[in-house]
Design a protein around this motif. Structure first.
Motif, PDB file in Angstrom:
ATOM      1  N   TYR A  43      20.099   6.340  -8.810  1.00  0.00           N
ATOM      2  CA  TYR A  43      20.310   7.029 -10.077  1.00  0.00           C
ATOM      3  C   TYR A  43      19.474   8.305 -10.141  1.00  0.00           C
ATOM      4  CZ  TYR A  43      20.108   8.196 -15.000  1.00  0.00           C
ATOM      5  OH  TYR A  43      20.158   8.878 -16.190  1.00  0.00           O
ATOM      6  N   SER A  44      18.241   8.230  -9.630  1.00  0.00           N
ATOM      7  CA  SER A  44      17.351   9.405  -9.695  1.00  0.00           C
ATOM      8  C   SER A  44      17.924  10.580  -8.905  1.00  0.00           C
ATOM      9  CB  SER A  44      15.954   9.053  -9.181  1.00  0.00           C
ATOM     10  OG  SER A  44      15.928   8.986  -7.760  1.00  0.00           O
ATOM     11  N   GLY A  71      12.037   3.146  -9.618  1.00  0.00           N
ATOM     12  CA  GLY A  71      12.724   2.518  -8.489  1.00  0.00           C
ATOM     13  C   GLY A  71      11.764   2.059  -7.411  1.00  0.00           C
ATOM     14  N   PHE A  72      10.870   2.936  -7.008  1.00  0.00           N
ATOM     15  CA  PHE A  72       9.900   2.549  -5.978  1.00  0.00           C
ATOM     16  C   PHE A  72       8.939   1.488  -6.504  1.00  0.00           C
ATOM     17  CE2 PHE A  72      11.063   6.432  -3.602  1.00  0.00           C
ATOM     18  CZ  PHE A  72      11.269   5.838  -2.375  1.00  0.00           C
ATOM     19  N   GLY A  73       8.603   1.573  -7.774  1.00  0.00           N
ATOM     20  CA  GLY A  73       7.738   0.555  -8.371  1.00  0.00           C
ATOM     21  C   GLY A  73       8.386  -0.821  -8.366  1.00  0.00           C
ATOM     22  N   ILE A 100      15.679 -14.514  -2.619  1.00  0.00           N
ATOM     23  CA  ILE A 100      16.499 -14.065  -3.743  1.00  0.00           C
ATOM     24  C   ILE A 100      15.689 -13.153  -4.667  1.00  0.00           C
ATOM     25  CG2 ILE A 100      17.660 -14.839  -5.863  1.00  0.00           C
ATOM     26  CD1 ILE A 100      18.616 -17.289  -4.206  1.00  0.00           C
ATOM     27  N   ILE A 101      14.448 -13.534  -4.951  1.00  0.00           N
ATOM     28  CA  ILE A 101      13.584 -12.706  -5.799  1.00  0.00           C
ATOM     29  C   ILE A 101      13.401 -11.325  -5.182  1.00  0.00           C
ATOM     30  CG2 ILE A 101      11.197 -12.402  -6.622  1.00  0.00           C
ATOM     31  CD1 ILE A 101      11.096 -15.503  -6.856  1.00  0.00           C
ATOM     32  N   GLU A 102      13.026 -11.301  -3.916  1.00  0.00           N
ATOM     33  CA  GLU A 102      12.773 -10.020  -3.253  1.00  0.00           C
ATOM     34  C   GLU A 102      14.042  -9.181  -3.148  1.00  0.00           C
ATOM     35  OE1 GLU A 102      10.371  -8.197   0.527  1.00  0.00           O
ATOM     36  OE2 GLU A 102      11.163 -10.227   0.708  1.00  0.00           O
ATOM     37  N   SER A 103      15.141  -9.804  -2.760  1.00  0.00           N
ATOM     38  CA  SER A 103      16.399  -9.063  -2.601  1.00  0.00           C
ATOM     39  C   SER A 103      16.901  -8.529  -3.935  1.00  0.00           C
ATOM     40  CB  SER A 103      17.455  -9.961  -1.965  1.00  0.00           C
ATOM     41  OG  SER A 103      17.059 -10.343  -0.670  1.00  0.00           O
ATOM     42  N   GLY A 104      16.771  -9.325  -4.997  1.00  0.00           N
ATOM     43  CA  GLY A 104      17.220  -8.879  -6.317  1.00  0.00           C
ATOM     44  C   GLY A 104      16.429  -7.683  -6.812  1.00  0.00           C
ATOM     45  N   LEU A 105      15.110  -7.748  -6.694  1.00  0.00           N
ATOM     46  CA  LEU A 105      14.281  -6.628  -7.145  1.00  0.00           C
ATOM     47  C   LEU A 105      14.458  -5.402  -6.253  1.00  0.00           C
ATOM     48  CD1 LEU A 105      11.091  -8.542  -8.288  1.00  0.00           C
ATOM     49  CD2 LEU A 105      12.717  -7.321  -9.722  1.00  0.00           C
ATOM     50  N   THR A 106      14.686  -5.618  -4.977  1.00  0.00           N
ATOM     51  CA  THR A 106      14.961  -4.489  -4.082  1.00  0.00           C
ATOM     52  C   THR A 106      16.264  -3.796  -4.480  1.00  0.00           C
ATOM     53  OG1 THR A 106      13.755  -5.504  -2.249  1.00  0.00           O
ATOM     54  CG2 THR A 106      15.351  -3.802  -1.677  1.00  0.00           C
ATOM     55  N   ALA A 107      17.286  -4.572  -4.783  1.00  0.00           N
ATOM     56  CA  ALA A 107      18.574  -3.998  -5.199  1.00  0.00           C
ATOM     57  C   ALA A 107      18.427  -3.210  -6.503  1.00  0.00           C
ATOM     58  CB  ALA A 107      19.620  -5.096  -5.354  1.00  0.00           C
ATOM     59  N   ILE A 108      17.694  -3.775  -7.469  1.00  0.00           N
ATOM     60  CA  ILE A 108      17.477  -3.073  -8.739  1.00  0.00           C
ATOM     61  C   ILE A 108      16.686  -1.782  -8.508  1.00  0.00           C
ATOM     62  CG2 ILE A 108      16.259  -3.213 -10.963  1.00  0.00           C
ATOM     63  CD1 ILE A 108      16.958  -6.265 -10.904  1.00  0.00           C
ATOM     64  N   GLY A 109      15.661  -1.857  -7.680  1.00  0.00           N
ATOM     65  CA  GLY A 109      14.863  -0.669  -7.378  1.00  0.00           C
ATOM     66  C   GLY A 109      15.673   0.412  -6.685  1.00  0.00           C
ATOM     67  N   ALA A 127       0.829  -1.208   0.000  1.00  0.00           N
ATOM     68  CA  ALA A 127       0.000   0.000   0.000  1.00  0.00           C
ATOM     69  C   ALA A 127       0.864   1.260   0.000  1.00  0.00           C
ATOM     70  CB  ALA A 127      -0.935  -0.007   1.205  1.00  0.00           C
ATOM     71  N   LEU A 128       1.840   1.320   0.883  1.00  0.00           N
ATOM     72  CA  LEU A 128       2.701   2.509   0.956  1.00  0.00           C
ATOM     73  C   LEU A 128       3.595   2.632  -0.272  1.00  0.00           C
ATOM     74  CD1 LEU A 128       3.648   2.388   4.742  1.00  0.00           C
ATOM     75  CD2 LEU A 128       2.051   3.947   3.602  1.00  0.00           C
ATOM     76  N   GLY A 129       4.157   1.506  -0.719  1.00  0.00           N
ATOM     77  CA  GLY A 129       4.993   1.530  -1.919  1.00  0.00           C
ATOM     78  C   GLY A 129       4.210   1.951  -3.143  1.00  0.00           C
ATOM     79  N   GLY A 130       2.983   1.455  -3.251  1.00  0.00           N
ATOM     80  CA  GLY A 130       2.132   1.855  -4.366  1.00  0.00           C
ATOM     81  C   GLY A 130       1.795   3.335  -4.315  1.00  0.00           C
ATOM     82  N   LEU A 131       1.542   3.844  -3.128  1.00  0.00           N
ATOM     83  CA  LEU A 131       1.239   5.266  -2.960  1.00  0.00           C
ATOM     84  C   LEU A 131       2.432   6.137  -3.337  1.00  0.00           C
ATOM     85  CD1 LEU A 131      -1.088   7.103  -1.986  1.00  0.00           C
ATOM     86  CD2 LEU A 131      -0.059   7.016   0.286  1.00  0.00           C
ATOM     87  N   ILE A 132       3.612   5.776  -2.863  1.00  0.00           N
ATOM     88  CA  ILE A 132       4.825   6.534  -3.198  1.00  0.00           C
ATOM     89  C   ILE A 132       5.084   6.479  -4.696  1.00  0.00           C
ATOM     90  CG2 ILE A 132       7.344   6.587  -2.935  1.00  0.00           C
ATOM     91  CD1 ILE A 132       6.859   5.560  -0.036  1.00  0.00           C
ATOM     92  N   THR A 133       4.931   5.300  -5.286  1.00  0.00           N
ATOM     93  CA  THR A 133       5.131   5.160  -6.729  1.00  0.00           C
ATOM     94  C   THR A 133       4.142   6.033  -7.495  1.00  0.00           C
ATOM     95  OG1 THR A 133       5.907   2.888  -6.422  1.00  0.00           O
ATOM     96  CG2 THR A 133       5.184   3.501  -8.632  1.00  0.00           C
TER      97      THR A 133
END
Length: 91
Positions: free
Chosen positions: A86-87, A44-46, A71-80, A17-23
Motif C-alpha cells: 500500500y505504501s 508494514g515493516f513493524g 500461522i501467527i508468523e505468516s499472517g502477520l507477515t502477510a498483513i505487513g 534487529a534489522l526489522g527494528g532498524l528499518i522500522t
C-alpha cells in the motif's frame, strides 16, 4: 538445545534487529516529512518484525504448536507486506 534451534534463534534475533532498524528509519522519515506512504511503510515493516518476534516467543517461551506459530508468523507477515505494498501506491 539443538544446533538447528540455535541457528533459528540467531536468525530470528538478526531479523528483529534489522526489522527494528528499518522500522525506526521509516518512522523517522515519516516524522520528518509527514508522508502517509512512509507511515504505511513503517507500519508494514513493524508488523512483519512483530510477527517474527511473536513467533519466536510463541515457539521458544510458550512452547506452542509449531503449526500455530507458523500461522501467527505468516499472517502477520502477510498483513505487513500488504501495508508495505500500500505504501508504494499511497500519495
Amino acid at each position: 538445545m539443538t544446533h538447528i534451534t540455535t541457528i533459528v534463534i540467531a536468525l530470528k534475533t538478526l531479523t528483529l534487529a534489522l526489522g527494528g532498524l528499518i522500522t525506526y528509519f521509516a518512522f523517522k522519515a515519516y516524522r520528518r516529512t509527514g508522508s502517509p506512504a512512509l507511515r504505511s511503510l513503517a507500519i508494514g515493516f513493524g508488523v512483519v518484525t512483530l510477527g517474527a518476534f511473536l513467533a519466536g516467543v510463541a515457539d521458544q517461551a510458550l512452547n506452542m504448536n509449531r503449526e500455530t506459530v507458523l500461522i501467527i508468523e505468516s499472517g502477520l507477515t502477510a498483513i505487513g507486506f500488504a501495508a508495505i505494498a500500500y505504501s508504494l501506491y499511497a500519495e
